[in-house]
Design a protein around this motif. Sequence first.
Motif, mmCIF file in Angstrom:
data_model
loop_
_atom_site.group_PDB
_atom_site.id
_atom_site.type_symbol
_atom_site.label_atom_id
_atom_site.label_comp_id
_atom_site.label_asym_id
_atom_site.label_seq_id
_atom_site.Cartn_x
_atom_site.Cartn_y
_atom_site.Cartn_z
ATOM 1 N N PRO A 66 -49.249 -65.158 -30.264
ATOM 2 C CA PRO A 66 -47.882 -65.649 -30.499
ATOM 3 C C PRO A 66 -46.968 -65.501 -29.297
ATOM 4 O O PRO A 66 -46.091 -66.339 -29.068
ATOM 5 C CB PRO A 66 -47.391 -64.806 -31.686
ATOM 6 C CG PRO A 66 -48.238 -63.563 -31.645
ATOM 7 C CD PRO A 66 -49.561 -63.982 -31.097
ATOM 8 N N GLY A 67 -47.149 -64.442 -28.494
ATOM 9 C CA GLY A 67 -46.277 -64.234 -27.336
ATOM 10 C C GLY A 67 -46.403 -65.348 -26.316
ATOM 11 O O GLY A 67 -45.402 -65.888 -25.830
ATOM 12 N N PHE A 68 -47.636 -65.704 -25.975
ATOM 13 C CA PHE A 68 -47.855 -66.790 -25.015
ATOM 14 C C PHE A 68 -47.369 -68.109 -25.583
ATOM 15 O O PHE A 68 -46.758 -68.926 -24.876
ATOM 16 C CB PHE A 68 -49.343 -66.870 -24.669
ATOM 17 C CG PHE A 68 -49.669 -67.932 -23.662
ATOM 18 C CD1 PHE A 68 -49.440 -67.728 -22.312
ATOM 19 C CD2 PHE A 68 -50.198 -69.146 -24.063
ATOM 20 C CE1 PHE A 68 -49.736 -68.712 -21.382
ATOM 21 C CE2 PHE A 68 -50.497 -70.130 -23.150
ATOM 22 C CZ PHE A 68 -50.258 -69.913 -21.802
ATOM 23 N N TYR A 69 -47.613 -68.345 -26.853
ATOM 24 C CA TYR A 69 -47.190 -69.590 -27.505
ATOM 25 C C TYR A 69 -45.671 -69.740 -27.456
ATOM 26 O O TYR A 69 -45.145 -70.825 -27.199
ATOM 27 C CB TYR A 69 -47.685 -69.578 -28.950
ATOM 28 C CG TYR A 69 -47.703 -70.924 -29.628
ATOM 29 C CD1 TYR A 69 -48.678 -71.859 -29.328
ATOM 30 C CD2 TYR A 69 -46.748 -71.247 -30.587
ATOM 31 C CE1 TYR A 69 -48.709 -73.080 -29.962
ATOM 32 C CE2 TYR A 69 -46.769 -72.475 -31.227
ATOM 33 C CZ TYR A 69 -47.754 -73.380 -30.908
ATOM 34 O OH TYR A 69 -47.773 -74.612 -31.536
ATOM 35 N N GLN A 70 -44.952 -68.653 -27.663
ATOM 36 C CA GLN A 70 -43.487 -68.694 -27.618
ATOM 37 C C GLN A 70 -42.981 -68.897 -26.198
ATOM 38 O O GLN A 70 -42.055 -69.680 -25.959
ATOM 39 C CB GLN A 70 -42.924 -67.401 -28.207
ATOM 40 C CG GLN A 70 -43.184 -67.227 -29.693
ATOM 41 C CD GLN A 70 -42.935 -65.812 -30.165
ATOM 42 O OE1 GLN A 70 -42.471 -64.957 -29.398
ATOM 43 N NE2 GLN A 70 -43.252 -65.534 -31.419
ATOM 44 N N ALA A 71 -43.586 -68.215 -25.220
ATOM 45 C CA ALA A 71 -43.137 -68.334 -23.830
ATOM 46 C C ALA A 71 -43.309 -69.762 -23.317
ATOM 47 O O ALA A 71 -42.419 -70.299 -22.637
ATOM 48 C CB ALA A 71 -43.917 -67.359 -22.954
ATOM 49 N N VAL A 72 -44.437 -70.389 -23.641
ATOM 50 C CA VAL A 72 -44.675 -71.762 -23.181
ATOM 51 C C VAL A 72 -43.671 -72.719 -23.812
ATOM 52 O O VAL A 72 -43.114 -73.591 -23.132
ATOM 53 C CB VAL A 72 -46.118 -72.184 -23.511
ATOM 54 C CG1 VAL A 72 -46.340 -73.645 -23.133
ATOM 55 C CG2 VAL A 72 -47.108 -71.323 -22.770
ATOM 56 N N HIS A 73 -43.402 -72.564 -25.101
ATOM 57 C CA HIS A 73 -42.486 -73.492 -25.771
ATOM 58 C C HIS A 73 -41.035 -73.289 -25.323
ATOM 59 O O HIS A 73 -40.259 -74.252 -25.306
ATOM 60 C CB HIS A 73 -42.593 -73.328 -27.288
ATOM 61 C CG HIS A 73 -43.715 -74.130 -27.890
ATOM 62 N ND1 HIS A 73 -44.993 -73.657 -27.980
ATOM 63 C CD2 HIS A 73 -43.741 -75.396 -28.405
ATOM 64 C CE1 HIS A 73 -45.764 -74.570 -28.553
ATOM 65 N NE2 HIS A 73 -45.030 -75.632 -28.809
ATOM 66 N N LYS A 74 -40.655 -72.084 -24.979
ATOM 67 C CA LYS A 74 -39.302 -71.874 -24.447
ATOM 68 C C LYS A 74 -39.086 -72.654 -23.167
ATOM 69 O O LYS A 74 -38.082 -73.364 -22.999
ATOM 70 C CB LYS A 74 -39.059 -70.378 -24.206
ATOM 71 C CG LYS A 74 -38.887 -69.561 -25.471
ATOM 72 C CD LYS A 74 -38.764 -68.078 -25.156
ATOM 73 C CE LYS A 74 -38.613 -67.258 -26.439
ATOM 74 N NZ LYS A 74 -38.526 -65.808 -26.166
ATOM 75 N N LEU A 75 -40.040 -72.554 -22.245
ATOM 76 C CA LEU A 75 -39.925 -73.304 -20.997
ATOM 77 C C LEU A 75 -40.071 -74.795 -21.236
ATOM 78 O O LEU A 75 -39.411 -75.610 -20.577
ATOM 79 C CB LEU A 75 -40.990 -72.811 -20.017
ATOM 80 C CG LEU A 75 -40.917 -73.359 -18.588
ATOM 81 C CD1 LEU A 75 -39.575 -73.022 -17.946
ATOM 82 C CD2 LEU A 75 -42.052 -72.818 -17.747
ATOM 83 N N PHE A 76 -40.914 -75.171 -22.188
ATOM 84 C CA PHE A 76 -41.122 -76.593 -22.502
ATOM 85 C C PHE A 76 -39.842 -77.234 -23.020
ATOM 86 O O PHE A 76 -39.506 -78.371 -22.646
ATOM 87 C CB PHE A 76 -42.245 -76.706 -23.538
ATOM 88 C CG PHE A 76 -42.601 -78.113 -23.910
ATOM 89 C CD1 PHE A 76 -43.325 -78.913 -23.042
ATOM 90 C CD2 PHE A 76 -42.213 -78.648 -25.129
ATOM 91 C CE1 PHE A 76 -43.666 -80.212 -23.381
ATOM 92 C CE2 PHE A 76 -42.540 -79.934 -25.482
ATOM 93 C CZ PHE A 76 -43.268 -80.719 -24.607
#
Length: 505
Positions: free
Chosen positions: A289-299
């Motif tokens: 979940p951490g990586f998934y959230q970080a990518v979507h924030k920048l996206f």
Amino acid sequence: MKSTDKDEKKDEKKQENKGEEVKKEPPTPLAEIKSNFVLIDRAVSTLEPRFTHRVLRTLTTLVKRLDETIIRNAIEEAYPKDSTTKSTLISWLPTPSEDVEMQVDPTPTSAATAKPAAPVTSEPVPEVDIYLRLLIINQLLKSTEGVSKAKELSVETVKKMQALNRRSLDSIAAKVWFAVERAFELAGDISEARPMFLAAQRTAALRHDDDTQASLINRLLRSYLAYSLYDQADKLVSKTTFPVSAGNPQYARYHYYLGRIKTVQLNYSDAHTNLQQAIRRAPPATVAPGFYQAVHKLFVVVELLMGDIPDRSIFRHPVLEKPLKGYFEIVKAVRTGSLSQFQQTVLKHAALFQADKTHTLITRLRQNVIKTGIRRLSLSYSLISLKDICVKLHLDSEEDAEYIVGKSIRDGVIDGRLVHEKGWMACGGAGGVKRGYGADVAETFSRRIGYCLELHNQSVKAMRYPLNAHRKELADAEGAREREKELAKEIQEGDLDDEDLGGEF
């Protein structure tokens, strides 16, 4: 009656199979570690790395179920009593308390019939030692007190790997480097590990060790981006080739780091492509979940910088709903063109944006918010003064408003002109006449309609055929068949001369 008896027997067998499936329990962590030892030994003896990959595939789930007692029991059962390697490994574990009970694996046999395990007389292969060190490092990183100890163990493990210099350690080494980077990062000394990463990356490239090379490239990129060294990270990307055979998790991290670099360099289209690849290759949201959230924030930020509005379904995802709450308010401010709402949201969630390292990127959205506000004003007013634009968009002065309006007209954001003498913005054409659409919309619309009508007429003409044209072709074909039959009959009877056959035929 026979059919009903057969059906009843089938149902009974199904129920028995279901009962057996329910009775089967997953192996305990200690039993799983023992089976991993066997797989590692088989990988070394048969030179097949697929067995090592099978062991490492369950590493993440296994680490979550471990504790010091399980690791201690695994070490004691894998090594002989007088082994120095055994004492070295156990020394890195904290001393067990008296209240902790020893874990015993459940066995299908009873205590009376159970045979005692044979004592271990020989040490396992060195790969087992490195694997156990990897488990100990991950266990120490679970608590803040064990970070310094994990850092020391990671450095010692790297030196031992380099001293062994065995190609069968390649797959395990890739995981070890990740644990090394994690230990140094939690200790706040990730820059100290950078020379070690660079030297190991050169060695992995010369040895064509794809797993270790992919892991080390990501470790270096993370260390550069942690200190905002985007130029060094860009040079590393340009001078290295990411291995094609790397796994999806490594590729996902690599594309995420590339997206961050491209975003800072104002290359939003390439950054958007890299972030899409990172999302597609990333593990499921429930797993990471951490990586998934970080990518979507920048996206989300990159899509806003490109002038697009992210899909609302992203903010309704159960894993993303709470972490992206501040970004959702930014999206609403950009969409409505409210500069005051945008500034309030930035101030409210400044700590979140700074922690995510997106605060600088979000401040770039100010121009997008102003352009959206000017576009809404141009659709609402035929004539509006620059002073009113300053009041509605919360700008500092009329000169700023004039500059922003002029740039928006030049970029084609709005259809209008500036009246500098009177301090007005005339929207919708000369003379302040408001139009619902642009000047060339009607002409373009009529041209498209004419093209569609012409295409329709050409299609109808192409579908027209003369009536009964096929009957003439059928009659000609029947006549040709009759002539061929007559000619064959005459040849059979021998009534044709050489002249009839065409001379020298």
